[in-house]
Design an enzyme around this catalytic site. Structure first.
Site, PDB file in Angstrom:
ATOM      1  N   LYS A  71      -8.386 -22.590  22.105  1.00 44.42           N
ATOM      2  CA  LYS A  71      -9.199 -23.076  20.808  1.00 44.42           C
ATOM      3  C   LYS A  71      -8.285 -22.942  19.380  1.00 44.42           C
ATOM      4  O   LYS A  71      -8.016 -22.341  19.545  1.00 44.42           O
ATOM      5  CB  LYS A  71     -10.867 -22.954  20.629  1.00 44.42           C
ATOM      6  CG  LYS A  71     -11.740 -23.295  19.295  1.00 44.42           C
ATOM      7  CD  LYS A  71     -13.135 -21.756  20.000  1.00 44.42           C
ATOM      8  CE  LYS A  71     -13.817 -22.304  18.182  1.00 44.42           C
ATOM      9  NZ  LYS A  71     -15.077 -21.456  18.594  1.00 44.42           N
ATOM     10  N   SER A 147     -19.292 -23.923  17.749  1.00 44.70           N
ATOM     11  CA  SER A 147     -17.802 -24.663  17.366  1.00 44.70           C
ATOM     12  C   SER A 147     -17.151 -24.919  18.167  1.00 44.70           C
ATOM     13  O   SER A 147     -15.715 -24.998  17.896  1.00 44.70           O
ATOM     14  CB  SER A 147     -17.645 -23.543  16.577  1.00 44.70           C
ATOM     15  OG  SER A 147     -17.542 -22.462  17.147  1.00 44.70           O
ATOM     16  N   SER A 171     -21.868 -21.294  20.838  1.00 44.48           N
ATOM     17  CA  SER A 171     -20.809 -22.131  20.541  1.00 44.48           C
ATOM     18  C   SER A 171     -20.581 -22.564  21.646  1.00 44.48           C
ATOM     19  O   SER A 171     -19.426 -23.154  21.397  1.00 44.48           O
ATOM     20  CB  SER A 171     -19.995 -21.417  19.993  1.00 44.48           C
ATOM     21  OG  SER A 171     -20.150 -21.724  17.943  1.00 44.48           O
TER      22      SER A 171
END
Length: 483
Positions: A71, A147, A171
Site C-alpha cells: 500500500k 483506505s 480500512s
C-alpha cells in the site's frame, strides 16, 4: 505461465509451485505484470510498478517467489516512492526499509509495485486527487472501499493473490467486504510499526493484508507478526502458526449477533438478509447463535467526537511533518477539502481534550472486552449497505468540517471502528452476496484481544461451507476465475 493459469492459484499455491521447481519466480512476476496491463486500466488500483530487486528470493521462505504489492502508506521500501496518496508527499522516496518491509523480503515476497489509497488514508473510498478513483472489479461504477481499496481491487482482479494494507477504522475490512475478499485486522501490537513509529493514530491503526483465501492471510500474518526492539508493547505470540489454525475445527462457538449498529444506523434490507443467511449457515455448522446486546462504553456522539479528536490531531501532526519535509504549503493546492478541514479541526484540539479522547478509548476497550466473557465471537455485517457508487462518499463533503467528515464515515461504516478503538482482532469474511445484484457482502467477526487463532479457525470453516467460493469479478469475465 499464462495469466489465466496464474490467477487460478492463491499465494500458498504459487509458493508451492516455486518450491517444487515447477515455475520460476520470474515467470510469476511476468504473469503478474501482464495481469496489471490487462485489468488495471479498468480498475486503477496499482499506482506504480518497478523492476523487482536483483537479490535472489530466499530459498525455503514461506511465500518465496509470490508477486506482492504494498500500500502507498505505512510501509517503506528503500529507494521507492511512498506518497500516501497525496500531492503534499508527491515524489517522496524512502531512504531505507521499514521493519515490516524487511519481513516481507524475508518471507520471499516479490514486491513490484504499490497500490492506491485515499489521501493520507483519510477516507473509506479510494478516490484521491493524486491518482483518481479506484474501481470495484465486481462493478466498476462502484467504490472499491478504503483506505486499502487499491490493494483489495488488485487482489480481487487477480493481479496478486495477497496484498499489504492497513486498518485504522475499517480500512482492511471495508475493501475486503466490497471486493469479496478475506481481510483481518490484527490485535493492536501484533505487528510492529517500527522503527519510525510506535503507534499510528493513537493505536487505532494496524498493519495487515487482504487475500482471496483464508490461508494466504494466515501465512502472511505469520510472516508479519512479532515485536521489534523498542516497541512500546506487543501482543503475546500464538501457541502455533496461524497457518495451522485454518484447518483446525473451531468447535461449537457461542456467537453473539449485532444486527443494527451503535448510533442508530439501520442495516439495509440486502445486508440484513445476508446476515440472516449467515446465521443459518453458522447454526448448520453447530454454533450457538443469538442476538447480543453489546455495550460500547460511551454514547455514540461522544464516541464519534473523541475519535474525531484522535484522528485529526494525528492528521495535523502528519501534515505538518510532510509540509516541513517538502517545503510545501498546507492549502488547497496540496490537500483535498476533507483532509484540509481535518487539519484545521485538529489544530484547535487542546491537550486536555486529546487526553479525554484517550480515556474514551480505554472505556470502549474495557466495555467490549466484557462482551467476550459471554461470547467467543461477535458477528455483525461489515457494512450496513452494499458498495456505493463512486463519488457517493464525498458528495458535498467540501462543506464539512473535521468533525463532520468523521461523522460521515462512521455513519457509512459504524460496525468497524469500535474494534480499532478496542484493539481487538476482527475479520471480514465473504460469506455471501447481495441476492439482487450479486455484489459481495462481507460479514464481520470479532474476538477478544489476541484471539486471531480462533478467528482463523472459524474463517477456514466458513470458507469451506460458504456458497461464495469461486465467483468471478466482471473484469475477469470469460477467464478462469481467481481462487
Amino acid at each position: 505461465m499464462r495469466v489465466s493459469e496464474y490467477v487460478s492459484f492463491d499465494a500458498v499455491g504459487l509458493a508451492e509451485l516455486v518450491a517444487g521447481g515447477e515455475v520460476l519466480p520470474a515467470e510469476l512476476e511476468a504473469a503478474a505484470r501482464e495481469a496489471v496491463r490487462t485489468v488495471d486500466p479498468r480498475i486503477n488500483a496499482v499506482v506504480e510498478t518497478w523492476p523487482s530487486d536483483d537479490e535472489p528470493v530466499p530459498g525455503g521462505a514461506a511465500l518465496a517467489g509470490v508477486p506482492f504489492l504494498i500500500k502507498d502508506m505505512a510501509v517503506a521500501m528503500a529507494g521507492r516512492r511512498t506518497e500516501l496518496g497525496s500531492r503534499l508527499a508527491a515524489g517522496n522516496v524512502a531512504a531505507s526499509d521499514s521493519s515490516l518491509m524487511r519481513r516481507f523480503r524475508r518471507a520471499g515476497l516479490v514486491t513490484f509495485g504499490r497500490t492506491a489509497t485515499p489521501e493520507l488514508a483519510y477516507g473509506i473510498s479510494t478516490e484521491s486527487a493524486l491518482y483518481g478513483a479506484t474501481r470495484n472489479p465486481w462493478d466498476p461504477e462502484r467504490s472499491a472501499g478504503g483506505s486499502s481499496g487499491g490493494a483489495a481491487a488488485a487482489v480481487a482482479a487477480g493481479v496478486v493473490p495477497v496484498a499489504h494494507g492497513t486498518d485504522a477504522a475499517g480500512s482492511l475490512r471495508i475493501p475486503a467486504a466490497h471486493n469479496g475478499l478475506f481481510g483481518i485486522k490484527p490485535t493492536r501490537g501484533r505487528v510492529s510499526m517500527g522503527p519510525a513509529l510506535d503507534e499510528v493514530f493513537s493505536g487505532l491503526a494496524v498493519q495487515g493484508g487482504v487475500s482471496r483465501t483464508v490461508r494466504d492471510s494466515a501465512v502472511l500474518l505469520d510472516q508479519m507478526r512479532g515485536p521489534e526492539p523498542g516497541d512500546p508493547y506487543f501482543a503475546a505470540q500464538p501457541s502455533r502458526p496461524y497457518a495451522q489454525e485454518v484447518t483446525r475445527p473451531p468447535g461449537s462457538l457461542r456467537i453473539g449477533v449485532l444486527a443494527q449498529a451503535w448510533g442508530g444506523r439501520r442495516t439495509t434490507a440486502p445486508v440484513a438478509d445476508a446476515l440472516s443467511r449467515t446465521v443459518r449457515l453458522l447454526e448448520s455448522l453447530g454454533h450457538r447463535v443469538e442476538e447480543a446486546e453489546v455495550g460500547l462504553g460511551a454514547d455514540w456522539e461522544e464516541f464519534v467526537l473523541a475519535n474525531a479528536r484522535l484522528m485529526t490531531v494525528n492528521l495535523t501532526a502528519l501534515v505538518d511533518e510532510l509540509a516541513a519535509a517538502f517545503g510545501r504549503p498546507v492549502d488547497s493546492s496540496t490537500l483535498e477539502p476533507v483532509t484540509l478541514a481535518g487539519y484545521h479541526y485538529g489544530q484547535r484540539i487542546g491537550g486536555a481534550q486529546f487526553l479525554t479522547a484517550l480515556a474514551m478509548r480505554n472505556r470502549v476497550s474495557r466495555s467490549l472486552a466484557r462482551c467476550f466473557d459471554a461470547y467467543d465471537v461477535l458477528l455483525t455485517p461489515t457494512l450496513p449497505e452494499p458498495p456505493l457508487p463512486l463519488g457517493a462518499h464525498t458528495e458535498g463533503a467540501e462543506a464539512l468540517d473535521g468533525l463532520g467528515w468523521i461523522e460521515r464515515i462512521t455513519d457509512l461504516s459504524p460496525f468497524t471502528l469500535p474494534f480499532n478503538v478496542a484493539g481487538t482482532p476482527a475479520m471480514s469474511v465473504p460469506v455471501t452476496a447481495d441476492a439482487g445484484t450479486g455484489l459481495p457482502l462481507g460479514m464481520q467477526f470479532a474476538a477478544g484481544y489476541g484471539r486471531e487463532s480462533l478467528l482463523f479457525r472459524l474463517a477456514g470453516q466458513l470458507e469451506q461451507a460458504s456458497p461464495w467460493s469461486g465467483r468471478t469479478p466482471t473484469v475477469w469475465a470469460g477467464n478462469r476465475p481467481p481462487r
